[in-house]
Design a protein around this motif. Structure first.
Motif, PDB file in Angstrom:
ATOM      1  N   ARG A 184     -18.523  50.622 -26.228  1.00  0.00           N
ATOM      2  CA  ARG A 184     -17.397  50.962 -27.107  1.00  0.00           C
ATOM      3  C   ARG A 184     -16.066  50.731 -26.407  1.00  0.00           C
ATOM      4  N   TRP A 185     -15.953  51.172 -25.161  1.00  0.00           N
ATOM      5  CA  TRP A 185     -14.706  50.952 -24.433  1.00  0.00           C
ATOM      6  C   TRP A 185     -14.417  49.469 -24.272  1.00  0.00           C
ATOM      7  N   GLN A 186     -15.438  48.701 -23.930  1.00  0.00           N
ATOM      8  CA  GLN A 186     -15.204  47.284 -23.694  1.00  0.00           C
ATOM      9  C   GLN A 186     -14.791  46.576 -24.979  1.00  0.00           C
ATOM     10  N   SER A 187     -15.367  46.979 -26.096  1.00  0.00           N
ATOM     11  CA  SER A 187     -14.979  46.398 -27.376  1.00  0.00           C
ATOM     12  C   SER A 187     -13.544  46.774 -27.742  1.00  0.00           C
ATOM     13  N   GLN A 188     -13.150  48.008 -27.464  1.00  0.00           N
ATOM     14  CA  GLN A 188     -11.788  48.446 -27.767  1.00  0.00           C
ATOM     15  C   GLN A 188     -10.756  47.690 -26.933  1.00  0.00           C
ATOM     16  N   LEU A 189     -11.112  47.365 -25.694  1.00  0.00           N
ATOM     17  CA  LEU A 189     -10.167  46.681 -24.805  1.00  0.00           C
ATOM     18  C   LEU A 189     -10.143  45.174 -25.022  1.00  0.00           C
ATOM     19  N   LEU A 190     -11.160  44.643 -25.698  1.00  0.00           N
ATOM     20  CA  LEU A 190     -11.256  43.199 -25.901  1.00  0.00           C
ATOM     21  C   LEU A 190     -10.026  42.642 -26.599  1.00  0.00           C
ATOM     22  N   LYS A 191      -9.544  43.312 -27.620  1.00  0.00           N
ATOM     23  CA  LYS A 191      -8.391  42.800 -28.374  1.00  0.00           C
ATOM     24  C   LYS A 191      -7.139  42.732 -27.491  1.00  0.00           C
ATOM     25  N   LEU A 192      -6.988  43.693 -26.591  1.00  0.00           N
ATOM     26  CA  LEU A 192      -5.849  43.638 -25.666  1.00  0.00           C
ATOM     27  C   LEU A 192      -5.942  42.403 -24.773  1.00  0.00           C
ATOM     28  N   VAL A 193      -7.137  42.146 -24.257  1.00  0.00           N
ATOM     29  CA  VAL A 193      -7.333  41.013 -23.350  1.00  0.00           C
ATOM     30  C   VAL A 193      -7.132  39.696 -24.092  1.00  0.00           C
ATOM     31  N   GLU A 194      -7.643  39.597 -25.315  1.00  0.00           N
ATOM     32  CA  GLU A 194      -7.448  38.379 -26.101  1.00  0.00           C
ATOM     33  C   GLU A 194      -5.973  38.102 -26.327  1.00  0.00           C
ATOM     34  N   ALA A 195      -5.219  39.141 -26.655  1.00  0.00           N
ATOM     35  CA  ALA A 195      -3.784  38.948 -26.906  1.00  0.00           C
ATOM     36  C   ALA A 195      -3.084  38.462 -25.646  1.00  0.00           C
ATOM     37  N   TRP A 196      -3.488  38.978 -24.491  1.00  0.00           N
ATOM     38  CA  TRP A 196      -2.838  38.566 -23.238  1.00  0.00           C
ATOM     39  C   TRP A 196      -3.267  37.157 -22.830  1.00  0.00           C
ATOM     40  N   ALA A 197      -4.557  36.858 -22.941  1.00  0.00           N
ATOM     41  CA  ALA A 197      -5.073  35.556 -22.498  1.00  0.00           C
ATOM     42  C   ALA A 197      -4.754  34.440 -23.488  1.00  0.00           C
ATOM     43  N   GLY A 198      -4.537  34.784 -24.752  1.00  0.00           N
ATOM     44  CA  GLY A 198      -4.197  33.771 -25.744  1.00  0.00           C
ATOM     45  C   GLY A 198      -5.364  32.980 -26.273  1.00  0.00           C
ATOM     46  N   VAL A 199      -6.599  33.426 -25.984  1.00  0.00           N
ATOM     47  CA  VAL A 199      -7.802  32.739 -26.468  1.00  0.00           C
ATOM     48  C   VAL A 199      -8.831  33.791 -26.875  1.00  0.00           C
ATOM     49  N   PRO A 200      -9.749  33.456 -27.801  1.00  0.00           N
ATOM     50  CA  PRO A 200     -10.846  34.382 -28.110  1.00  0.00           C
ATOM     51  C   PRO A 200     -11.746  34.573 -26.889  1.00  0.00           C
ATOM     52  N   VAL A 201     -12.113  35.813 -26.610  1.00  0.00           N
ATOM     53  CA  VAL A 201     -12.971  36.103 -25.457  1.00  0.00           C
ATOM     54  C   VAL A 201     -14.156  36.952 -25.899  1.00  0.00           C
ATOM     55  N   GLU A 202     -15.178  36.969 -25.064  1.00  0.00           N
ATOM     56  CA  GLU A 202     -16.323  37.842 -25.284  1.00  0.00           C
ATOM     57  C   GLU A 202     -16.536  38.700 -24.047  1.00  0.00           C
TER      58      GLU A 202
END
Length: 406
Positions: A184-202
């Protein structure tokens, strides 16, 4: 009935993990204590160590008994919150010969990490890192889990994992995160990382909670390139520090930046490319510093590390423009912080103005930041004390402060 059912599922149901540190050879057993007081076999075999841990859902107020392989009573445990509970005493993080040369392995490791960081050519951000903040609800959930479990810490297992944390000099502690909570934590943080990296991530790996204690040092390194393209460091808690304990990140030109974090702060970083560390020992009697690490990779790029940057990727800051100057603090001590004409270098540039050019520079920095660097003897790999080595070349030609000024 619907309200009671919702309360049971949403408020009273919790996830718990059990770990066996009682017996390396024989698994232990756990029993759920039924409403009639009779034990019901729960886990017939709980194998040793973190790798044998078992996580499950249960309800607050439920009771468990822990027995050895011959059904001798070991412990009783009542569920009060989401928890990870170890039974028995965790062993030392690793066991090596007292005469083992950690200095030799550290020197080899630093040269190897330099080589590893050069294999990654793709970038996602101007400097390779950026400081940010956790969403308040996620921070509250992480903090609640840590403070509820801070008396459940065990020694982190480091057997065969190298010398990246100085587990032979200080206690490196650990609280395993229950599996569903971790996801759950990793899923919640995924959107933050995607916004920073500028690409879809898993999501790939989340690790922690690691609790550093007084004297801890983290060796300069990069992470696995297959799975750790863009990552987060999360500071969950800290206390009793005599001075800030910055995370060191080397940018795309290996200029050193030192980022001071407070609980709830995060640092985005390109962890397979940008060398990172905490070489300065953590200072303070009974000090503690609790971090979580979570890692992601681009969704579609199987070998992302040598792919060209996507269109629209921010340009990496390579050659800087203008000059930098060392500022003074309120007491007039020079070298308190750095101000650069090139604002792209950001606010975290190290007052040391250190820039690495090879693995030997990283060895020198490790020695310079060691609390006993003058006593480190020359090793077979040519590791020598700081006094007998030249300083690593600063990336900009200005006066470099002495050790006493930093």
């Amino acid at each position: 009935d619907n309200v009671l059912e919702w309360f049971e599922e949403s408020c009273n149901k919790v996830e718990v993990c059990f770990i066996n540190y009682h017996d390396r050879v024989n698994p232990i057993r756990t029993y759920w204590v039924g409403f009639d007081g009779e034990p019901v076999l729960h886990f017939p075999e709980l194998a040793y160590g973190e790798g044998g841990a078992q996580c499950f859902t249960t309800f607050m107020g439920h009771s468990f008994r822990v027995m050895d392989h011959e059904d001798n009573f070991l412990a009783a445990y009542e569920i009060e919150f989401v928890a990870t509970k170890a039974f028995g005493s965790s062993p030392p993080s690793d066991s090596r010969d007292p005469n083992y040369s950690y200095e030799d392995e550290i020197a080899w490791t630093l040269n190897n990490e330099w080589t590893r960081h050069e294999r990654v050519t793709r970038t996602f951000s101007p400097l390779g890192f950026q400081k940010g903040k956790l969403p308040p609800d996620v921070f509250a959930n992480m903090g609640a889990f840590y403070y509820n479990n801070r008396n459940h810490v065990v020694l982190e297992e480091w057997g065969g994992k190298g010398v990246f944390v100085n587990w032979w000099e200080t206690k490196v502690q650990f609280v395993m995160i229950p599996w569903t909570l971790k996801n759950r934590w990793q899923s919640q943080l995924l959107k933050l990382v995607e916004a920073w990296a500028g690409v879809p991530v898993e999501q790939t790996v989340m690790y922690g909670l690691r609790q550093y204690t007084e004297g801890a040092r983290l060796l300069t390194h990069v992470d696995r390139h297959e799975t750790h393209a863009v990552s987060l460091i999360v500071n969950v808690a800290q206390g009793n520090l005599a001075e800030p304990w910055p995370v060191e990140v080397q940018d795309h030109m290996d200029r050193l930046h030192e980022v001071i974090m407070e609980p709830g702060d995060i640092v985005y970083y390109e962890s397979a490319k940008c060398l990172h560390a905490r070489n300065r020992p953590m200072m303070g009697p009974n000090a503690h510093y609790v971090n979580l690490f979570t890692h992601y990779k681009p969704v579609t790029d199987l070998e992302w590390w040598h792919q060209p940057n996507h269109e629209g990727t921010p340009e990496a800051v390579l050659e800087s423009k203008g000059e930098c100057q060392l500022l003074t603090d309120k007491e007039g001590v020079k070298g308190f912080s750095v101000q650069c004409e090139d604002e792209r270098l950001g606010p975290h540039l190290s007052p040391s103005l250190f820039q690495a050019h090879d693995g030997e520079d990283m060895i020198r920095w490790w020695l310079e930041t060691s609390p006993n660097h003058e006593r480190i003897e020359e090793s077979n790999d040519g590791v020598t004390p700081k006094e007998s080595q030249p300083e690593a070349t600063p990336f900009i030609a200005i006066e470099t402060p002495s050790r006493d000024e930093l």
